[in-house]
Design a protein around this motif. Structure first.
Motif, short mmCIF file in Angstrom:
data_model
loop_
_atom_site.label_atom_id
_atom_site.label_comp_id
_atom_site.label_asym_id
_atom_site.label_seq_id
_atom_site.Cartn_x
_atom_site.Cartn_y
_atom_site.Cartn_z
N GLU B 96 124.65 90.36 100.75
CA GLU B 96 124.20 90.60 99.01
C GLU B 96 122.77 91.08 99.47
N ALA B 97 122.45 92.47 98.63
CA ALA B 97 121.49 92.71 98.49
C ALA B 97 119.98 90.97 97.96
N GLU B 98 119.41 91.13 98.76
CA GLU B 98 118.27 89.94 98.00
C GLU B 98 117.80 89.78 96.66
N ALA B 99 117.60 89.21 96.23
CA ALA B 99 116.85 89.27 94.79
C ALA B 99 116.85 90.70 94.56
N GLY B 100 117.47 91.36 94.96
CA GLY B 100 116.64 93.06 95.02
C GLY B 100 116.63 93.63 94.04
N ASP B 101 117.07 93.31 92.80
CA ASP B 101 117.50 95.11 91.57
C ASP B 101 115.85 94.64 90.92
N ILE B 102 115.67 95.70 90.20
CA ILE B 102 114.57 95.47 89.52
C ILE B 102 114.36 94.46 88.12
N ASP B 103 113.63 93.46 88.52
CA ASP B 103 113.72 92.31 87.53
C ASP B 103 113.55 92.65 86.14
N LEU B 104 114.75 92.22 85.40
CA LEU B 104 113.96 93.01 83.61
C LEU B 104 113.98 91.77 82.20
N ALA B 105 113.61 90.46 83.87
CA ALA B 105 114.19 89.54 82.93
C ALA B 105 112.39 88.44 82.09
N ALA B 106 111.85 89.67 81.09
CA ALA B 106 110.66 90.14 80.21
C ALA B 106 110.75 90.38 79.16
N VAL B 107 109.47 90.16 78.71
CA VAL B 107 110.13 90.47 76.74
C VAL B 107 109.74 91.50 76.93
N PRO B 108 110.97 92.27 76.37
CA PRO B 108 110.43 94.09 75.66
C PRO B 108 109.34 93.88 74.90
N PRO B 109 109.19 95.81 75.84
CA PRO B 109 109.42 96.66 76.39
C PRO B 109 108.88 95.56 77.86
N VAL B 110 109.62 95.52 78.88
CA VAL B 110 109.06 95.34 80.13
C VAL B 110 108.81 96.78 80.69
N VAL B 111 107.36 96.31 81.19
CA VAL B 111 106.58 97.82 81.80
C VAL B 111 107.38 97.26 83.49
N ILE B 112 106.94 98.80 83.93
CA ILE B 112 107.62 98.70 85.26
C ILE B 112 106.22 100.37 85.80
N LEU B 113 105.70 99.27 87.08
CA LEU B 113 104.68 100.45 87.01
C LEU B 113 105.03 101.16 88.60
N MET B 114 105.35 102.58 88.65
CA MET B 114 105.54 102.78 89.98
C MET B 114 103.43 103.53 91.06
N VAL B 115 103.35 103.27 92.01
CA VAL B 115 102.09 103.74 92.69
C VAL B 115 102.97 104.05 93.50
N GLY B 116 101.89 104.38 94.59
CA GLY B 116 101.99 105.06 96.11
C GLY B 116 101.43 106.55 96.11
N LEU B 117 101.18 106.48 97.17
CA LEU B 117 100.34 107.78 98.17
C LEU B 117 101.32 109.49 97.34
N GLN B 118 99.82 110.38 97.05
CA GLN B 118 100.73 111.34 96.77
C GLN B 118 102.26 111.92 97.97
N GLY B 119 102.82 112.32 96.68
CA GLY B 119 103.87 113.49 97.25
C GLY B 119 104.98 112.03 98.55
N SER B 120 104.48 110.77 97.60
CA SER B 120 105.94 109.79 97.89
C SER B 120 106.60 110.07 97.04
N GLY B 121 106.21 110.61 96.26
CA GLY B 121 108.13 110.08 95.35
C GLY B 121 108.10 110.42 94.17
N LYS B 122 106.91 109.54 93.55
CA LYS B 122 107.01 108.42 92.75
C LYS B 122 108.14 109.34 91.29
N THR B 123 107.36 110.34 90.48
CA THR B 123 108.03 111.07 89.90
C THR B 123 109.67 111.30 90.67
N THR B 124 109.97 111.94 90.88
CA THR B 124 111.58 111.54 90.96
C THR B 124 112.21 109.96 91.00
#
Lengths: 313, 461
Positions: B96-124
């Motif tokens: 099994e994938a370790e604790a793997g997937d995105i954790d959504l166990a929080a009060v909605p709206p659950v905020v997910i922040l995407m960060v990274g270098l330029q051109g790493s593929g954040k928007t896609t």
């Protein structure tokens, strides 16, 4: 995106600043090993590892370390001396690569196809190239050949507006080859000096996407048998040894004539350039050191090597 | 992406396998090669050192079980250590994938922040994640781009949102990132969204101003997940990037992009080891559904040339529509299989990623994959055959008997192939239908099991 800074001496500072992080770590490392020390096998191994950590790759790192050791092995050597020697070795390898993109004035226009994997910085590089050549008085035209990525056309149009270069664009998902064809015809009519063609990012191991690039070239040749006159591969300085595979594949499929290395303002050290220069000997036309229109600079082997080793002031 | 490393380690262990006993020198030799392979695979130096030290510790003094060769023993040790470094659990099946997937166990709206270098593929990746959450998790998702740096970045997310049928925050020109983020949270709350995805501008971990900005966004939105989007091709810099973002923003996970490239992907090992944060998802293509969970042991298995059989089965199950297969089987049984059906078969093969990607998942086939790549018989053949059929008229597709010499010439020129190519395809098709009729008598299970013979593609031997 200031896009207005333009002091001739400023870029050196900018490059040095951009490379500072990478170079400071490398140079600190070298000082750490060799300040007052005999250059023995252990010191040599550490030197090699420092070069590996700068993305020079294990093979190149090994060879360079050996060359440095040749006359100095088992002698007490100063840290500065080793750094100077390393910089010289690296500069010697890179020197033949320092050739700017020089549009052939006989060509109206000189056609440049800009290729690379996704996210390497093709569109931004085209924007910067447009600025550079506009400043040198050329009539530049841009082609929004990335018809795949959402809003890539808009992105290039903004660069066109910033640099005063007309942008030829088609409908989303239009055939990029067809677009390139009509853009070249238009550029001829308008008497443009330089035609910069953007392309969609593609991984070099996707045969069908690479075949699309080949098609673009075939179609361009129908208008001007000698086009494209340059095929520039844009490489992200952050990539590691896969850069070798990238260059190899793009060179084989679309006959790359030169490189632009982007994002050298980060912690990425661009050491893979050394390995690339040894293996392919392709010109490095320019390096990208920031997001502004002026942050594209000619590649200078000595400056680059010295900056990499923390010797540039 | 790990194929090249697979080859390297394969060679080493091939040599080891031939020996009767494993001496300490053997272990050292193997580990020297492993070290080199890892470095060439762009695993960061400190991570390599650590990995080698741990592995040596485990390998030396290890009792070699009677039923395995010493080489197999080393493979297992290296494999287990790879899995562990990549974040998997070893033993007890451990697939099994370790604790793997995105954790959504929080009060909605659950905020997910995407960060990274330029051109790493954040928007896609943001759009891919939006699609995944909407489709797979049935969540109501809002996406917002805080990228005011790159020209047209916000428009890019808006377009992708339309494609993924995921709402995006209306663009207000000139608004600074923190304000956009606050507006996005308000909008997500008002519209009753379950998840809010915040795409940010690419930034360098050493750019203090921009890092402070993303930290301000974090403080204003209190994200439940902060994901670092990183390119699988990243070199030694991976450690600096991962460490920088982890220290300054605080990460909860990593998304590795461009895993469909041929980079050896040492960055995966590096970033996992440096941050201790799990790799949650991997991007495996340009299409918006090309986002998959990360399975440490599968990838470690690929590294060691053991193949990703589970992945292959899953992919087949996902791509081949059961109903289609049954309909096809019935048609074939009645001898009604026509050229259109052949095309849909060809497309199905392609959808599975072509022969190359399928072969890559099979055990011990790495070497052969190279030969096939060299022979270039993979995708292009499928495409050419498809082109031939597409150059036929509808009537011809239904009834191959119509195909006389003149029609074949037309089809050849229409599809950019030669008459011989057309002949070959027609011959294959006739063989297939004949075989199908025979099998129809055996019952449709026979067909389902054997797939469609006579395509003249694989014959992997």
């Amino acid at each position: 995106m200031s896009g207005t800074e333009s002091s001739g001496g400023g870029w050196l500072k900018r490059l040095a600043a951009g490379l500072k992080r990478s170079s400071s770590r490398l140079s600190e490392g070298v000082s750490g090993i060799l300040t007052k020390r005999r250059l023995d096998a252990a010191a040599l191994a550490e030197l090699e590892e420092l070069l590996i950590a700068a993305d020079l790759g294990p093979a190149t790192a090994h060879e360079l370390a050996q060359r440095i050791a040749k006359d100095r092995f088992d002698k007490d050597v100063g840290e500065r001396e080793v750094r100077e020697a390393l910089a010289q070795e690296i500069a010697a390898i890179l020197a033949p690569a320092a050739r700017a993109l020089a549009p052939d004035p006989a060509r109206k226009p000189h056609v440049v196809l800009v290729v690379g994997v996704n996210g390497s910085g093709k569109t931004t590089t085209i924007g910067k190239l447009a600025k550079l050549h506009r400043d040198e008085g050329r009539r530049v035209m841009l082609v929004a050949g990335d018809t795949f990525r959402a809003a890539a056309v808009e992105q290039l149009k903004i660069w066109g507006a910033r640099t005063g270069a007309p942008v030829v664009a088609g409908a989303p998902n239009a055939d990029a080859a067809g677009l390139a064809f009509s853009a070249l015809e238009q550029a001829r009519r308008d008497g443009a000096d330089l035609l910069l063609i953007d392309t969609a990012g593609r991984l070099h191991n996707k045969a069908d996407l690479m075949a699309q690039l080949q098609k673009m070239i075939r179609v361009l040749a129908k208008v001007d048998a000698s086009a494209p006159h340059s095929v520039v591969l844009v490489l992200d300085a952050g990539i590691g040894q896969n850069a070798l595979q990238q260059v190899e594949a793009f060179k084989e499929m679309v006959n790359v004539t030169g490189l632009v290395v982007t994002k050298l303002d980060g912690t990425a050290r661009g050491g893979v350039l050394v390995a690339l220069a040894r293996r392919f000997g392709l010109p490095v036309h320019a390096i990208g050191v920031g997001e502004g229109a002026d942050d594209l600079r000619p590649f200078d082997a000595t400056q680059f090597a010295r900056a990499l080793l923390g010797l540039a002031e | 992406m790990f194929d090249s490393l697979t080859g390297k380690l394969g060679e080493i262990f091939e040599r080891l396998r031939k020996r009767a006993a494993l001496t300490p020198a053997d272990v050292d030799e193997a580990l020297r090669e492993v070290r080199l392979a890892l470095l060439e695979a762009d695993v960061a130096l400190p991570v390599v050192k650590d990995f080698i030290a741990k592995t040596r510790e485990k390998a030396v003094g290890q009792e070699v079980l009677r039923s395995v060769t010493p080489g197999q023993m080393v493979i297992k040790i290296v494999h287990d250590e790879l899995v562990r470094t990549l974040g998997g659990r070893v033993g007890s099946g451990g697939s099994e994938a370790e604790a793997g997937d995105i954790d959504l166990a929080a009060v909605p709206p659950v905020v997910i922040l995407m960060v990274g270098l330029q051109g790493s593929g954040k928007t896609t990746t943001t759009a891919k994640l939006g699609l995944r959450l909407r489709q797979r998790d049935r969540k109501k998702v809002l996406m917002a781009s805080l990228d005011v740096q790159r020209p047209a970045a916000q428009e890019q997310l808006a377009v992708l949102g339309q494609q993924a049928e995921v709402k995006t925050l209306p663009i207000v020109a000139g608004q600074p990132p923190v304000d956009i983020a606050k507006r996005a949270v308000m909008a997500a709350r008002l519209e009753g969204c379950d998840v809010l995805l915040l795409d940010t501008a690419g930034r360098l971990a050493i750019d203090d101003a921009l890092m402070a900005e993303v930290a301000a966004v974090r403080d204003a939105t209190n994200p439940h997940e902060t994901l670092l989007v990183a390119d699988a091709m990243t070199g030694q810099d991976a450690v600096n990037v991962a460490r920088g973002f982890n220290e300054k923003v605080g990460l909860t996970g990593i998304v590795l992009t461009r895993v469909d490239g041929d980079a050896r992907g040492g960055a995966a090992l590096s970033m996992r080891a440096v941050t201790g944060r799990p790799i949650k998802l991997i991007g495996v293509g340009e299409k918006l559904d090309a986002l998959e969970p990360f399975h440490p042991d599968r990838i470690a298995g690929r590294i060691l040339g053991m193949g990703d059989v589970v992945g292959l089965v899953e992919k087949a199950a996902e791509t081949i529509e059961r109903e289609d297969a049954e309909k096809l089987a019935k048609k074939a049984q009645k001898g009604q299989f026509d050229m259109d059906d052949l095309v849909s078969q060809l497309r199905q093969l392609r959808r599975m990623g072509g022969l190359g990607s399928m072969l890559g998942m099979l055990p011990g086939i790495g070497q052969m994959q190279k030969q096939i790549a060299a022979a270039k018989i993979d995708e292009s053949l499928l495409r050419r055959q498809e082109a031939i059929v597409m150059s036929m008229t509808k009537a011809e597709r239904r009834n191959v008997k119509l195909l006389n010499a003149s029609r074949r010439r037309r089809i050849a020129s229409g599809s950019g192939t030669s008459v011989q190519d057309v002949n070959r395809l027609v011959k294959q098709f006739e063989d297939m239908t004949r075989m199908m009729k025979q099998m129809g008598k055996l019952g449709q299970k026979g067909l389902m099991r054997h797939g469609l013979p006579g395509l003249g593609l694989g014959r992997p031997r």
